[in-house]
Structures are given as C-alpha cells and as structure tokens.
Design a protein around this motif. Sequence first.
Motif, PDB file in Angstrom:
ATOM      1  N   ASP A 114       0.828  -1.205   0.000  1.00 23.81           N
ATOM      2  CA  ASP A 114       0.000   0.000   0.000  1.00 23.81           C
ATOM      3  C   ASP A 114       0.859   1.251   0.000  1.00 23.81           C
ATOM      4  OD1 ASP A 114      -2.368  -1.405  -0.017  1.00 23.81           O
ATOM      5  OD2 ASP A 114      -2.506  -1.492   2.173  1.00 23.81           O
ATOM      6  N   GLN A 115       1.986   1.203   0.704  1.00 24.19           N
ATOM      7  CA  GLN A 115       2.916   2.320   0.742  1.00 24.19           C
ATOM      8  C   GLN A 115       4.288   1.868   0.257  1.00 24.19           C
ATOM      9  OE1 GLN A 115       2.395   5.805   1.984  1.00 24.19           O
ATOM     10  NE2 GLN A 115       0.419   5.049   1.251  1.00 24.19           N
ATOM     11  N   ALA A 116       4.994   2.759  -0.442  1.00 25.30           N
ATOM     12  CA  ALA A 116       6.315   2.429  -0.971  1.00 25.30           C
ATOM     13  C   ALA A 116       7.267   2.084   0.168  1.00 25.30           C
ATOM     14  CB  ALA A 116       6.866   3.599  -1.779  1.00 25.30           C
ATOM     15  N   THR A 117       7.931   0.947   0.067  1.00 24.74           N
ATOM     16  CA  THR A 117       8.851   0.517   1.128  1.00 24.74           C
ATOM     17  C   THR A 117      10.238   1.135   0.958  1.00 24.74           C
ATOM     18  OG1 THR A 117       9.409  -1.462  -0.165  1.00 24.74           O
ATOM     19  CG2 THR A 117       7.636  -1.656   1.470  1.00 24.74           C
ATOM     20  N   GLU A 118      10.598   1.534  -0.264  1.00 26.52           N
ATOM     21  CA  GLU A 118      11.858   2.228  -0.529  1.00 26.52           C
ATOM     22  C   GLU A 118      11.542   3.459  -1.377  1.00 26.52           C
ATOM     23  OE1 GLU A 118      14.008  -1.107  -2.372  1.00 26.52           O
ATOM     24  OE2 GLU A 118      15.422  -0.943  -0.707  1.00 26.52           O
ATOM     25  N   PRO A 119      10.942   4.473  -0.778  1.00 24.31           N
ATOM     26  CA  PRO A 119      10.409   5.594  -1.554  1.00 24.31           C
ATOM     27  C   PRO A 119      11.445   6.412  -2.304  1.00 24.31           C
ATOM     28  CG  PRO A 119      10.406   6.109   0.786  1.00 24.31           C
ATOM     29  CD  PRO A 119      10.732   4.652   0.674  1.00 24.31           C
ATOM     30  N   GLY A 120      12.708   6.293  -1.914  1.00 21.85           N
ATOM     31  CA  GLY A 120      13.742   7.069  -2.587  1.00 21.85           C
ATOM     32  C   GLY A 120      14.431   6.335  -3.716  1.00 21.85           C
ATOM     33  N   ARG A 121      14.031   5.075  -3.969  1.00 18.59           N
ATOM     34  CA  ARG A 121      14.705   4.305  -5.029  1.00 18.59           C
ATOM     35  C   ARG A 121      14.471   4.935  -6.405  1.00 18.59           C
ATOM     36  NH1 ARG A 121      16.912  -0.778  -5.677  1.00 18.59           N
ATOM     37  NH2 ARG A 121      16.484  -1.276  -3.501  1.00 18.59           N
ATOM     38  N   VAL A 122      13.256   5.373  -6.666  1.00 17.01           N
ATOM     39  CA  VAL A 122      12.924   6.076  -7.914  1.00 17.01           C
ATOM     40  C   VAL A 122      12.227   7.377  -7.531  1.00 17.01           C
ATOM     41  CG1 VAL A 122      11.606   6.027 -10.051  1.00 17.01           C
ATOM     42  CG2 VAL A 122      12.671   3.929  -9.205  1.00 17.01           C
ATOM     43  N   ILE A 123      12.762   8.514  -7.988  1.00 18.42           N
ATOM     44  CA  ILE A 123      12.193   9.821  -7.669  1.00 18.42           C
ATOM     45  C   ILE A 123      11.765  10.497  -8.963  1.00 18.42           C
ATOM     46  CG2 ILE A 123      12.608  12.087  -6.647  1.00 18.42           C
ATOM     47  CD1 ILE A 123      14.685  10.831  -4.843  1.00 18.42           C
ATOM     48  N   LEU A 124      10.516  10.942  -9.026  1.00 17.70           N
ATOM     49  CA  LEU A 124      10.027  11.686 -10.176  1.00 17.70           C
ATOM     50  C   LEU A 124      10.476  13.138 -10.045  1.00 17.70           C
ATOM     51  CD1 LEU A 124       8.188   9.134 -10.301  1.00 17.70           C
ATOM     52  CD2 LEU A 124       6.382  10.635 -11.166  1.00 17.70           C
ATOM     53  N   ASN A 125      11.275  13.613 -10.994  1.00 21.10           N
ATOM     54  CA  ASN A 125      11.698  15.010 -11.030  1.00 21.10           C
ATOM     55  C   ASN A 125      10.842  15.749 -12.050  1.00 21.10           C
ATOM     56  OD1 ASN A 125      13.759  14.938  -9.120  1.00 21.10           O
ATOM     57  ND2 ASN A 125      15.291  14.328 -10.613  1.00 21.10           N
ATOM     58  N   LEU A 126      10.139  16.777 -11.597  1.00 17.78           N
ATOM     59  CA  LEU A 126       9.247  17.522 -12.476  1.00 17.78           C
ATOM     60  C   LEU A 126       9.650  18.988 -12.499  1.00 17.78           C
ATOM     61  CD1 LEU A 126       5.882  15.911 -11.328  1.00 17.78           C
ATOM     62  CD2 LEU A 126       7.254  15.310 -13.311  1.00 17.78           C
ATOM     63  N   GLY A 127       9.996  19.495 -13.668  1.00 17.50           N
ATOM     64  CA  GLY A 127      10.335  20.898 -13.812  1.00 17.50           C
ATOM     65  C   GLY A 127       9.080  21.751 -13.861  1.00 17.50           C
ATOM     66  N   VAL A 128       9.087  22.867 -13.153  1.00 18.54           N
ATOM     67  CA  VAL A 128       7.929  23.773 -13.117  1.00 18.54           C
ATOM     68  C   VAL A 128       8.410  25.191 -13.394  1.00 18.54           C
ATOM     69  CG1 VAL A 128       6.627  22.335 -11.508  1.00 18.54           C
ATOM     70  CG2 VAL A 128       8.141  24.107 -10.612  1.00 18.54           C
ATOM     71  N   ARG A 129       7.480  26.054 -13.851  1.00 12.58           N
ATOM     72  CA  ARG A 129       7.810  27.448 -14.151  1.00 12.58           C
ATOM     73  C   ARG A 129       7.648  28.345 -12.925  1.00 12.58           C
ATOM     74  NH1 ARG A 129       8.239  28.594 -19.558  1.00 12.58           N
ATOM     75  NH2 ARG A 129       7.560  26.976 -21.008  1.00 12.58           N
ATOM     76  N   ASP A 130       6.713  27.975 -12.036  1.00 11.71           N
ATOM     77  CA  ASP A 130       6.437  28.784 -10.843  1.00 11.71           C
ATOM     78  C   ASP A 130       6.389  27.834  -9.648  1.00 11.71           C
ATOM     79  OD1 ASP A 130       5.435  30.325  -8.760  1.00 11.71           O
ATOM     80  OD2 ASP A 130       4.015  31.411 -10.020  1.00 11.71           O
ATOM     81  N   ILE A 131       7.497  27.672  -8.967  1.00 13.97           N
ATOM     82  CA  ILE A 131       7.576  26.662  -7.923  1.00 13.97           C
ATOM     83  C   ILE A 131       6.744  27.027  -6.702  1.00 13.97           C
ATOM     84  CG2 ILE A 131       9.637  27.513  -6.698  1.00 13.97           C
ATOM     85  CD1 ILE A 131      10.547  24.452  -6.759  1.00 13.97           C
ATOM     86  N   GLN A 132       6.570  28.321  -6.441  1.00 13.99           N
ATOM     87  CA  GLN A 132       5.721  28.720  -5.314  1.00 13.99           C
ATOM     88  C   GLN A 132       4.284  28.273  -5.547  1.00 13.99           C
ATOM     89  OE1 GLN A 132       6.647  29.991  -2.516  1.00 13.99           O
ATOM     90  NE2 GLN A 132       8.684  30.858  -2.847  1.00 13.99           N
ATOM     91  N   ALA A 133       3.768  28.515  -6.768  1.00 11.37           N
ATOM     92  CA  ALA A 133       2.407  28.087  -7.102  1.00 11.37           C
ATOM     93  C   ALA A 133       2.300  26.571  -7.082  1.00 11.37           C
ATOM     94  CB  ALA A 133       2.000  28.635  -8.461  1.00 11.37           C
ATOM     95  N   ALA A 134       3.346  25.870  -7.570  1.00 16.77           N
ATOM     96  CA  ALA A 134       3.332  24.412  -7.575  1.00 16.77           C
ATOM     97  C   ALA A 134       3.260  23.862  -6.152  1.00 16.77           C
ATOM     98  CB  ALA A 134       4.573  23.883  -8.290  1.00 16.77           C
ATOM     99  N   VAL A 135       4.040  24.445  -5.245  1.00 12.49           N
ATOM    100  CA  VAL A 135       4.034  24.000  -3.849  1.00 12.49           C
ATOM    101  C   VAL A 135       2.664  24.202  -3.222  1.00 12.49           C
ATOM    102  CG1 VAL A 135       4.934  24.594  -1.550  1.00 12.49           C
ATOM    103  CG2 VAL A 135       6.511  24.236  -3.456  1.00 12.49           C
ATOM    104  N   GLN A 136       2.000  25.309  -3.528  1.00 16.33           N
ATOM    105  CA  GLN A 136       0.668  25.555  -2.993  1.00 16.33           C
ATOM    106  C   GLN A 136      -0.328  24.505  -3.475  1.00 16.33           C
ATOM    107  OE1 GLN A 136      -0.453  29.570  -3.946  1.00 16.33           O
ATOM    108  NE2 GLN A 136       0.830  30.478  -2.345  1.00 16.33           N
ATOM    109  N   ARG A 137      -0.277  24.173  -4.770  1.00 23.04           N
ATOM    110  CA  ARG A 137      -1.186  23.156  -5.304  1.00 23.04           C
ATOM    111  C   ARG A 137      -0.926  21.798  -4.662  1.00 23.04           C
ATOM    112  NH1 ARG A 137       0.018  25.455 -10.303  1.00 23.04           N
ATOM    113  NH2 ARG A 137       1.409  23.696 -10.741  1.00 23.04           N
TER     114      ARG A 137
END
Length: 260
Positions: free
Chosen positions: A62-85
């Motif tokens: 149900d939950q990832a047992t090794e959550p750092g093994r694969v990390i999704l990196n997503l580029g954004v134009r406005d990181i403040q707005a992205a963090v709020q969402r």
Amino acid sequence: MTIRQRTHDQTPQLNSLLLGSRDPERLRDWYATAFATESNRFGFVELGAAGVLPDPRDDVADQATEPGRVILNLGVRDIQAAVQRIEQAGTTWITPLEEREPGWFATFTDPDGTYVQVIQMKPETDAEMLAEARRDATPTRPFCGFAVDDTARAATFYRDMLGLDVTDGPMGLLTIWLGESDFVMAYPKETHVPAQHTILNIPVDDIDDAVASLVEQGVQMLRYDGFGQDEHGISRDNGGPPIAWFTDPAGNVLSVLQPQ
C-alpha cells in the motif's frame, strides 16, 4: 527514394513511467490535482513528454517501502504556485522548498509514499544547460530551411523582434530555434526571391497582443482577399485558428496564430 527519419543511433526514447499501485485511480486523481493537469483516454497523466500511468498491481505494498529508489523530477515554471497546489492536494514534505545553487527544489510524497521532486532552475542555469545541449547538436530529424538576402538583418529580426533564439553557423547559416531542440535554418542567397507561401507559423497565447507588439516595432501586417481580416489584419472566421500574416526583412511570409 524513401526518406527515413534518423534517430539518435536508434537509442530508445523514454515515453512513459508506470507507477504500480493498489489504488491507481486515487493516485491518478492526486497527480492531476497536484499538477493542474489531466489524464488522457489511456489513463496517462500528461506531464510533459513522458506520461505517468498509475497502474493497478496486487504485488506492491500500500505504501512504498523504498520511496527514494525512484524519484520523479518535475520541472515547473512557478515553484511557489506548484508548492501551494501540492499542499492543497495533500502530501508529506521530505525536503521543504529550498534554494540551491542551480535553482529551487522541494521533495514530497505522493499518496503511495513515492518521492516526487519539483524543480525550478534559475534562468542562468537554464541558459547554460540549453547552450550546452545545442553546442554540439546535430540534426536527428528532418528540418526546414529558407533563403534570406541578408543574414545579419534576419538574425536581428528573428532574435529581437520575434524573440527567438538565433545562433550563427558555418557559411553564414543561421539556426533559428523554435524550442529546446526544434529549429529551422536560414541561409544567404544573393539571388534570393521572397517565398510567396507562409514559411513559418508561430503559435502565440494572445494573437491581439502579438500583433500589437509587431506593429509597435514597425512590422506591417499583410492582407489577403477573402480572409475577413479585421482592422488589425487578424483573420478570425476562416475555419481555423485566428491568424495574421507579415514578412521578414527578406520578404518571406510568416504568421502568428492562436491555437484553439
């Protein structure tokens, strides 16, 4: 003769990521909410060139047992707005928003506990990375070229008036970049005759603003019979998107259009 599209020596291209989940619908809805996007008819959440597919699996926890093994990196134009969402969608922060030398980073978890990271690079970092990628770039797909009578004037026009990146090449060639990797070539020709067809269509977010900006810089919009152009030279009721035509300094016909 058959023309074959050349790829990077047949190197496979990443086109999607699968996220195995016990509850893929919840995961898909969360990604769509957190990144203000939507899933397509195949269930892929569209996040740039590579889609993300929450995939139903009964062989994962149900939950990832090794959550750092694969990390999704997503580029954004406005990181403040992205963090709020992302906060509104619900998450656990692993590394809250912080500034590092190349840009701003924040790491958090999706509902299954997998690590996700949003990144906004600083303008100088983006420019350096883009210049490096283009420096030794060789064409891997078909591309268009057109003639001009004065490459210096053409470079100034496409760079300063249209806001496109232009780089100089051998034998007077100009590379006019239409994105990170797409481009057209402009080459000098003493016996140049302006093209009578539209050689380049440039999508814009707001055609009224785009036309006003061009006119302000001294560009004259073209007019054609039967296209119902308004007082600004914009054709809106032509069965397609709003469009307006003009020429570059060599007389080649270009357009700006607003996709619908």
